[in-house]
Design a protein around this motif. Sequence first.
Motif, PDB file in Angstrom:
ATOM      1  N   SER A  84      47.359  36.050  39.048  1.00 29.25           N
ATOM      2  CA  SER A  84      47.229  36.374  40.467  1.00 29.25           C
ATOM      3  C   SER A  84      47.737  37.781  40.734  1.00 29.25           C
ATOM      4  O   SER A  84      48.788  38.187  40.223  1.00 29.25           O
ATOM      5  CB  SER A  84      48.002  35.358  41.321  1.00 29.25           C
ATOM      6  N   GLU A  85      46.972  38.535  41.515  1.00 26.18           N
ATOM      7  CA  GLU A  85      47.331  39.910  41.880  1.00 26.18           C
ATOM      8  C   GLU A  85      46.986  40.120  43.347  1.00 26.18           C
ATOM      9  O   GLU A  85      45.817  40.241  43.701  1.00 26.18           O
ATOM     10  CB  GLU A  85      46.587  40.923  40.996  1.00 26.18           C
ATOM     11  N   ASP A  86      48.018  40.164  44.197  1.00 20.37           N
ATOM     12  CA  ASP A  86      47.834  40.330  45.641  1.00 20.37           C
ATOM     13  C   ASP A  86      46.894  39.260  46.169  1.00 20.37           C
ATOM     14  O   ASP A  86      47.145  38.087  45.997  1.00 20.37           O
ATOM     15  CB  ASP A  86      47.326  41.739  45.959  1.00 20.37           C
ATOM     16  N   LYS A  87      45.765  39.655  46.769  1.00 22.57           N
ATOM     17  CA  LYS A  87      44.833  38.692  47.363  1.00 22.57           C
ATOM     18  C   LYS A  87      43.777  38.226  46.369  1.00 22.57           C
ATOM     19  O   LYS A  87      42.914  37.418  46.716  1.00 22.57           O
ATOM     20  CB  LYS A  87      44.143  39.322  48.573  1.00 22.57           C
ATOM     21  N   GLU A  90      37.801  42.986  32.324  1.00 23.64           N
ATOM     22  CA  GLU A  90      38.691  42.484  33.368  1.00 23.64           C
ATOM     23  C   GLU A  90      37.896  42.388  34.666  1.00 23.64           C
ATOM     24  O   GLU A  90      37.146  43.294  35.016  1.00 23.64           O
ATOM     25  CB  GLU A  90      39.872  43.420  33.538  1.00 23.64           C
ATOM     26  N   PHE A  91      38.056  41.272  35.387  1.00 24.91           N
ATOM     27  CA  PHE A  91      37.361  41.061  36.642  1.00 24.91           C
ATOM     28  C   PHE A  91      38.352  40.567  37.690  1.00 24.91           C
ATOM     29  O   PHE A  91      39.420  40.029  37.351  1.00 24.91           O
ATOM     30  CB  PHE A  91      36.245  40.021  36.486  1.00 24.91           C
ATOM     31  N   LEU A  92      38.004  40.725  38.942  1.00 25.69           N
ATOM     32  CA  LEU A  92      38.804  40.187  40.037  1.00 25.69           C
ATOM     33  C   LEU A  92      37.963  39.192  40.811  1.00 25.69           C
ATOM     34  O   LEU A  92      36.792  39.444  41.122  1.00 25.69           O
ATOM     35  CB  LEU A  92      39.272  41.315  40.969  1.00 25.69           C
ATOM     36  N   LEU A 125      44.968  30.664  42.056  1.00 31.55           N
ATOM     37  CA  LEU A 125      45.404  29.925  40.881  1.00 31.55           C
ATOM     38  C   LEU A 125      45.460  28.431  41.149  1.00 31.55           C
ATOM     39  O   LEU A 125      45.152  27.623  40.271  1.00 31.55           O
ATOM     40  CB  LEU A 125      46.780  30.413  40.424  1.00 31.55           C
ATOM     41  N   LYS A 126      45.838  28.058  42.349  1.00 36.83           N
ATOM     42  CA  LYS A 126      45.891  26.634  42.684  1.00 36.83           C
ATOM     43  C   LYS A 126      44.500  26.012  42.600  1.00 36.83           C
ATOM     44  O   LYS A 126      44.322  24.913  42.079  1.00 36.83           O
ATOM     45  CB  LYS A 126      46.471  26.431  44.087  1.00 36.83           C
ATOM     46  N   GLU A 127      43.501  26.715  43.106  1.00 33.03           N
ATOM     47  CA  GLU A 127      42.131  26.218  43.025  1.00 33.03           C
ATOM     48  C   GLU A 127      41.686  26.113  41.568  1.00 33.03           C
ATOM     49  O   GLU A 127      41.051  25.139  41.161  1.00 33.03           O
ATOM     50  CB  GLU A 127      41.190  27.142  43.800  1.00 33.03           C
ATOM     51  N   LEU A 128      42.047  27.112  40.772  1.00 34.37           N
ATOM     52  CA  LEU A 128      41.678  27.091  39.360  1.00 34.37           C
ATOM     53  C   LEU A 128      42.356  25.938  38.626  1.00 34.37           C
ATOM     54  O   LEU A 128      41.744  25.276  37.778  1.00 34.37           O
ATOM     55  CB  LEU A 128      42.041  28.419  38.711  1.00 34.37           C
ATOM     56  N   TRP A 176      46.924  26.310  30.296  1.00 37.53           N
ATOM     57  CA  TRP A 176      48.278  25.947  30.701  1.00 37.53           C
ATOM     58  C   TRP A 176      48.805  26.981  31.686  1.00 37.53           C
ATOM     59  O   TRP A 176      48.528  28.179  31.544  1.00 37.53           O
ATOM     60  CB  TRP A 176      49.214  25.934  29.498  1.00 37.53           C
ATOM     61  N   ARG A 177      49.595  26.492  32.628  1.00 39.17           N
ATOM     62  CA  ARG A 177      50.306  27.412  33.511  1.00 39.17           C
ATOM     63  C   ARG A 177      51.617  27.782  32.832  1.00 39.17           C
ATOM     64  O   ARG A 177      52.457  26.926  32.564  1.00 39.17           O
ATOM     65  CB  ARG A 177      50.573  26.768  34.866  1.00 39.17           C
ATOM     66  N   ILE A 178      51.811  29.073  32.550  1.00 44.48           N
ATOM     67  CA  ILE A 178      53.029  29.530  31.874  1.00 44.48           C
ATOM     68  C   ILE A 178      53.946  30.290  32.810  1.00 44.48           C
ATOM     69  O   ILE A 178      55.069  30.629  32.453  1.00 44.48           O
ATOM     70  CB  ILE A 178      52.690  30.413  30.660  1.00 44.48           C
ATOM     71  N   HIS A 179      53.454  30.563  34.019  1.00 46.20           N
ATOM     72  CA  HIS A 179      54.199  31.337  35.008  1.00 46.20           C
ATOM     73  C   HIS A 179      53.559  31.024  36.356  1.00 46.20           C
ATOM     74  O   HIS A 179      52.392  30.609  36.421  1.00 46.20           O
ATOM     75  CB  HIS A 179      54.090  32.832  34.685  1.00 46.20           C
ATOM     76  N   ARG A 180      54.291  31.188  37.437  1.00 45.70           N
ATOM     77  CA  ARG A 180      53.695  30.897  38.748  1.00 45.70           C
ATOM     78  C   ARG A 180      52.472  31.760  39.024  1.00 45.70           C
ATOM     79  O   ARG A 180      51.628  31.407  39.851  1.00 45.70           O
ATOM     80  CB  ARG A 180      54.728  31.086  39.863  1.00 45.70           C
TER      81      ARG A 180
END
Length: 270
Positions: free
Chosen positions: A188-191, A201-203, A208-211, A221-225
């Motif tokens: 996740s990066e800003d919005k 690399e794409f935006l 992340l919650k939806e993913l 795996w989620r390794i960080h928030r």
Amino acid sequence: MSMSGPITALIADDEAPMRDLLRARLHTAWPELQIVAEAANGVQAVELGEQHRPDIAFLDIRMPGLSGIEAARQLYTHSHIVFATAYDQYALDAFQQGALDYLLKPVTADRLATTCARLRTRLEARRTSVERPGTPPQDIGQQLAQLTALLENKGQAKPKTGYLRWIQAQVGASLRMVSTREVLFFQSEDKYTRVQTATSEFLIRKTLKELLDELDPDEFWRIHRSTLVRVDAIAEVSRDVRGRQMLRLKNYAGEELEVSRNHSYLFQQM
């Protein structure tokens, strides 16, 4: 099932990192346990199970060739079955009788310690011919059939194709379709959320919650928030000078990924 000597086990999972993780955690939780074989699918699990006749078979529920449940039907007469599953919503209903054990993926140290303690008790009871409480072995076949029906009715046996397999990324005036098998990590990066492959690399605007709700939990795996990583893209886990766990990814020359304290249990052997 052997009646003397060391207790032996088989690990079956189609994801090599999952096998590595379970093997490492078993070594910590139960050092005397001997892992005699590892299988990458249900067919191998049955073949190796018949060859080695381990005391315990740790089976991923969802594997190619034969599912873990199908493999268990051929192994339970001589091996105690422990299922590994990413599906916790119905796990208590599915395993409430207690004759079959289960581990939620990714496997945590606390849950594994509880399972190992239960396995020691049950195996000792069988070796000394002491009647153990719970469903007797001859009824496990029936429980396996009930478990299959329950998981199918609850939608838990859905194939991996039921998960998100393509990411839509806007690139200028074009729409790029990125396979999740190409993705090394999401961050996740800003919005926006960064989608990183080995070469691009794409935006995207998906959070992340939806993913997390849409991706296969065995695959990412989620390794960080702020970070999701594809498990089989991990090449190495190490610690930096500050003691943080850091991931190096295969075929990627970019930055290492930090594992937060809240998610360090994923790599507890470190």
